[in-house]
Write an enzyme that holds these catalytic residues in place. Structure first.
Site, mmCIF file in Angstrom:
data_model
loop_
_atom_site.group_PDB
_atom_site.id
_atom_site.type_symbol
_atom_site.label_atom_id
_atom_site.label_comp_id
_atom_site.label_asym_id
_atom_site.label_seq_id
_atom_site.Cartn_x
_atom_site.Cartn_y
_atom_site.Cartn_z
ATOM 1 N N ASP A 185 16.493 2.296 1.254
ATOM 2 C CA ASP A 185 16.104 3.327 2.209
ATOM 3 C C ASP A 185 15.775 4.605 1.434
ATOM 4 O O ASP A 185 16.488 4.947 0.488
ATOM 5 C CB ASP A 185 17.250 3.585 3.183
ATOM 6 C CG ASP A 185 16.825 4.372 4.402
ATOM 7 O OD1 ASP A 185 16.391 5.537 4.226
ATOM 8 O OD2 ASP A 185 16.935 3.852 5.515
ATOM 9 N N ALA A 193 17.811 5.520 18.604
ATOM 10 C CA ALA A 193 17.292 6.264 17.448
ATOM 11 C C ALA A 193 16.415 5.410 16.546
ATOM 12 O O ALA A 193 16.420 5.568 15.328
ATOM 13 C CB ALA A 193 18.424 6.925 16.650
ATOM 14 N N GLN A 194 15.615 4.508 17.140
ATOM 15 C CA GLN A 194 14.672 3.718 16.347
ATOM 16 C C GLN A 194 13.431 4.562 16.087
ATOM 17 O O GLN A 194 12.724 4.935 17.006
ATOM 18 C CB GLN A 194 14.290 2.429 17.083
ATOM 19 C CG GLN A 194 13.367 1.552 16.270
ATOM 20 C CD GLN A 194 13.038 0.231 16.955
ATOM 21 O OE1 GLN A 194 13.423 -0.005 18.103
ATOM 22 N NE2 GLN A 194 12.316 -0.622 16.259
ATOM 23 N N SER A 195 13.175 4.862 14.812
ATOM 24 C CA SER A 195 12.039 5.718 14.475
ATOM 25 C C SER A 195 10.845 4.939 13.945
ATOM 26 O O SER A 195 9.745 5.470 13.870
ATOM 27 C CB SER A 195 12.460 6.789 13.464
ATOM 28 O OG SER A 195 12.960 6.194 12.298
ATOM 29 N N VAL A 196 11.045 3.681 13.566
ATOM 30 C CA VAL A 196 9.950 2.816 13.124
ATOM 31 C C VAL A 196 9.998 1.556 13.984
ATOM 32 O O VAL A 196 11.016 0.853 14.007
ATOM 33 C CB VAL A 196 10.074 2.436 11.622
ATOM 34 C CG1 VAL A 196 8.938 1.511 11.210
ATOM 35 C CG2 VAL A 196 10.093 3.689 10.756
ATOM 36 N N ASN A 235 18.847 -0.328 15.092
ATOM 37 C CA ASN A 235 18.532 0.662 16.115
ATOM 38 C C ASN A 235 17.476 0.072 17.045
ATOM 39 O O ASN A 235 16.550 -0.598 16.587
ATOM 40 C CB ASN A 235 17.998 1.944 15.477
ATOM 41 C CG ASN A 235 18.998 2.578 14.533
ATOM 42 O OD1 ASN A 235 20.208 2.486 14.739
ATOM 43 N ND2 ASN A 235 18.510 3.218 13.497
ATOM 44 N N HIS A 283 19.642 -2.077 8.854
ATOM 45 C CA HIS A 283 20.188 -1.167 7.857
ATOM 46 C C HIS A 283 21.467 -1.803 7.321
ATOM 47 O O HIS A 283 22.302 -2.270 8.108
ATOM 48 C CB HIS A 283 20.571 0.180 8.482
ATOM 49 C CG HIS A 283 19.434 0.991 8.962
ATOM 50 N ND1 HIS A 283 18.858 1.990 8.205
ATOM 51 C CD2 HIS A 283 18.758 0.971 10.141
ATOM 52 C CE1 HIS A 283 17.883 2.553 8.895
ATOM 53 N NE2 HIS A 283 17.805 1.952 10.078
ATOM 54 N N SER A 311 0.827 -1.201 0.000
ATOM 55 C CA SER A 311 0.000 0.000 0.000
ATOM 56 C C SER A 311 0.869 1.261 0.000
ATOM 57 O O SER A 311 0.347 2.364 -0.188
ATOM 58 C CB SER A 311 -0.966 -0.001 1.185
ATOM 59 O OG SER A 311 -0.273 -0.028 2.406
ATOM 60 N N HIS A 363 14.241 -3.743 11.873
ATOM 61 C CA HIS A 363 14.845 -3.592 10.551
ATOM 62 C C HIS A 363 16.353 -3.485 10.667
ATOM 63 O O HIS A 363 16.881 -2.899 11.601
ATOM 64 C CB HIS A 363 14.273 -2.385 9.797
ATOM 65 C CG HIS A 363 14.301 -1.087 10.532
ATOM 66 N ND1 HIS A 363 13.497 -0.801 11.620
ATOM 67 C CD2 HIS A 363 15.049 0.024 10.328
ATOM 68 C CE1 HIS A 363 13.728 0.427 12.042
ATOM 69 N NE2 HIS A 363 14.687 0.954 11.276
#
Length: 174
Positions: free
Chosen positions: A91, A153-156, A147, A162, A74, A160
């Site tokens: 990314d 600093a994990q924003s989601v 992260n 990187h 989506s 995951h």
């Protein structure tokens, strides 16, 4: 298992604003001699995003993350690899000439929340990261980053990995 290519686009207006120039670089528009530059880690960068996510309670919200929306197709992404356990995509705000994410299809909010039942999946994510790095031409090396939480600093809040490479990376990283 199948390797994929294709055009991707930024998922949200905020991501588009933050990552458009770097997204072009990741899609091959980067010319010889150019390089990606890190986004500032301050309140307007990834650290700020992590603080906002933690303050909003996104880990416990149960709401779909941007990554679950990419899995569901989506939200568009440049998908590099997919199998029944994971998805690999570029990314939208790359911090190196090559920067992609490896995510499990089964949502796990944080690496600190894994258990013994996740051992096989975590190993699979690492193997897929290594094979994708090889396919992306990272023979001289790369960095894997996970992260965890606000201070990491994990924003989601969807686990995951990187994978960053394509240039000499500095140390220490943060």
């Amino acid at each position: 298992m199948r390797w994929r290519g294709g055009a991707g686009a930024a998922a949200m207006a905020a991501l588009l604003a933050r990552g458009l120039a770097r997204g072009w670089a990741a899609r091959g528009a980067l010319r010889a001699g150019q390089r990606c530059v890190a986004v500032p880690g301050g309140p307007d960068g990834e650290v700020g995003e992590a603080r906002r996510a933690a303050a909003a309670g996104e880990e416990a919200s149960g709401q779909p993350t941007i990554f679950s929306k990419i899995i569901a197709r989506s939200v568009p992404a440049t998908i590099l690899y997919e199998d029944d356990k994971c998805l690999v995509f570029r990314d939208v705000a790359p911090q190196a000439p090559v920067h992609f994410l490896v995510i499990p299809k089964r949502p796990i909010p944080r690496i600190s929340r894994v258990g013994p039942q996740d051992t096989e999946l975590l190993g699979h994510l690492l193997v897929v990261a290594a094979r994708t790095a090889q396919a992306e031409g990272l023979a001289d090396g790369y960095r894997l980053v996970i992260n965890d939480g606000k201070h990491g600093a994990q924003s989601v809040y969807h686990l995951h990995l990187h994978v960053l490479g394509g240039r000499q990376l500095g140390w220490p990283p943060g």
